[in-house]
Design an enzyme around this catalytic site. Structure first.
Site, PDB file in Angstrom:
ATOM      1  N   CYS A  25       0.849  -1.199   0.000  1.00 57.55           N
ATOM      2  CA  CYS A  25       0.000   0.000   0.000  1.00 57.55           C
ATOM      3  C   CYS A  25       0.882   1.247   0.000  1.00 57.55           C
ATOM      4  O   CYS A  25       2.001   1.238   0.506  1.00 57.55           O
ATOM      5  CB  CYS A  25      -0.903  -0.005   1.235  1.00 57.55           C
ATOM      6  SG  CYS A  25      -2.069   1.384   1.281  1.00 57.55           S
ATOM      7  N   ASP A  56       0.460   3.795   1.724  1.00 53.96           N
ATOM      8  CA  ASP A  56       0.413   4.404   3.064  1.00 53.96           C
ATOM      9  C   ASP A  56       1.820   4.765   3.559  1.00 53.96           C
ATOM     10  O   ASP A  56       2.721   3.917   3.540  1.00 53.96           O
ATOM     11  CB  ASP A  56      -0.256   3.406   4.031  1.00 53.96           C
ATOM     12  CG  ASP A  56      -0.643   4.043   5.347  1.00 53.96           C
ATOM     13  OD1 ASP A  56       0.249   4.614   6.023  1.00 53.96           O
ATOM     14  OD2 ASP A  56      -1.825   3.969   5.710  1.00 53.96           O
ATOM     15  N   ARG A 109       2.964   5.012   6.355  1.00 55.51           N
ATOM     16  CA  ARG A 109       3.411   4.293   7.563  1.00 55.51           C
ATOM     17  C   ARG A 109       3.911   2.884   7.260  1.00 55.51           C
ATOM     18  O   ARG A 109       4.210   2.126   8.181  1.00 55.51           O
ATOM     19  CB  ARG A 109       2.242   4.215   8.567  1.00 55.51           C
ATOM     20  CG  ARG A 109       1.762   5.579   9.025  1.00 55.51           C
ATOM     21  CD  ARG A 109       0.409   5.483   9.682  1.00 55.51           C
ATOM     22  NE  ARG A 109      -0.639   5.071   8.749  1.00 55.51           N
ATOM     23  CZ  ARG A 109      -1.923   4.898   9.076  1.00 55.51           C
ATOM     24  NH1 ARG A 109      -2.313   5.095  10.312  1.00 55.51           N
ATOM     25  NH2 ARG A 109      -2.799   4.535   8.163  1.00 55.51           N
ATOM     26  N   HIS A 132      -1.939  -4.041   4.933  1.00 60.11           N
ATOM     27  CA  HIS A 132      -1.676  -3.624   6.311  1.00 60.11           C
ATOM     28  C   HIS A 132      -2.989  -3.373   7.034  1.00 60.11           C
ATOM     29  O   HIS A 132      -3.960  -2.903   6.447  1.00 60.11           O
ATOM     30  CB  HIS A 132      -0.768  -2.382   6.355  1.00 60.11           C
ATOM     31  CG  HIS A 132      -1.415  -1.130   5.847  1.00 60.11           C
ATOM     32  ND1 HIS A 132      -1.925  -0.162   6.677  1.00 60.11           N
ATOM     33  CD2 HIS A 132      -1.650  -0.701   4.588  1.00 60.11           C
ATOM     34  CE1 HIS A 132      -2.431   0.821   5.947  1.00 60.11           C
ATOM     35  NE2 HIS A 132      -2.288   0.521   4.674  1.00 60.11           N
ATOM     36  N   CYS A 189      -5.803  -0.003   7.123  1.00 57.45           N
ATOM     37  CA  CYS A 189      -5.687   0.563   5.779  1.00 57.45           C
ATOM     38  C   CYS A 189      -6.913   1.430   5.469  1.00 57.45           C
ATOM     39  O   CYS A 189      -8.053   0.946   5.511  1.00 57.45           O
ATOM     40  CB  CYS A 189      -5.571  -0.571   4.749  1.00 57.45           C
ATOM     41  SG  CYS A 189      -5.379   0.035   3.059  1.00 57.45           S
TER      42      CYS A 189
HETATM   43 CO    CO Z   1      -3.390   1.205   3.084  1.00 53.37          CO
END
Ligand code: CO
Length: 225
Positions: free
Chosen positions: A43, A45, A47, A99, A102
């Site tokens: 992803c 993301d 993080r 993750h 998400c």
């Molecule tokens: Co995500």
């Protein structure tokens, strides 16, 4: 230049100097070739920093990231990354890494509208609809974690159906696709128990992994998010 951006250049200077101090040949060697054994599909993301999570240096991990780690059959970007990784770099492992926590999966689960990206997240909603009976048997507080895992499992199946992987397997290339999920709250990667090394049996392996999702989340343990 804004102070925010200047900080990035300062950080970059420091990072480059530190690496060159500990290994003067690091950048010259890396600039001549890359030979990663792994392709990470994860992803976007912020993080979920691929290399850091698995402790790999530049040159050791080929990476593709998009919102909610989707492998879509007409996404030329993802397919091109996979083809380059498989045919040219000859990676041995592809890990599809979702993750917990998400945002994309959360929106797909609750039919929340964001804008253009809703159309991308239809692919995650397709996973939700496919596994509606399974999700309906899980407490509301666990459905997000379960859908994160089911999405990874379905994206592994999608990757196994691409011409890129089918061609690689038909010529006997050693290549395995794995389903992983990363925890934002503890920094740990969970292996979802699905590894696909050929077209044969991918569906059955995925069905077994989905059953494991059901078993994992029907109990009363705390969610990962
Ligand atoms: Co995500």
């Amino acid at each position: 230049m804004s102070a925010d951006l200047q900080t990035l250049f300062d950080n970059n200077q420091r990072w480059s100097e530190e690496i060159r101090r500990s290994d003067p040949d690091f950048f010259p060697t890396l600039s001549r070739q890359q030979a990663p054994k792994y392709l990470w599909i994860g992803c976007s993301d912020s993080r979920v920093p691929a290399n850091e999570i698995v402790g790999l240096l530049p040159g050791e991990l080929f990476v593709h990231r998009n919102v909610a780690n989707v492998i879509n059959h007409t996404d030329l970007n993802a397919l091109s990354v996979m083809q380059f990784a498989v045919d040219i770099l000859q990676v041995r492992h592809i890990m599809v890494v979702g993750h917990y926590g998400c945002g994309g999966v959360q929106c797909a689960l609750h039919d929340r509208r964001l804008g253009l990206s809703d159309n991308w997240l239809r692919h995650v909603q397709d996973v939700k609809y496919k596994h509606q009976p399974l999700l309906a048997g899980i407490a509301a507080g666990r459905q997000h974690d379960a859908l994160c895992e089911l999405n990874v499992i379905e994206q592994v199946v999608n990757s196994a159906r691409t011409t890129v992987l089918q061609d690689a397997w038909s010529r006997g290339q050693d290549l395995t696709v794995h389903a992983w999920c990363y925890g934002l709250s503890d920094g740990l990667v969970t292996d979802l128990g699905l590894s696909v090394s050929g077209v044969e049996g991918a569906e059955q392996h995925a069905a077994r992994a989905a059953e494991a999702v059901r078993a994992r989340h029907q109990g009363g343990a705390a969610p990962n998010t």
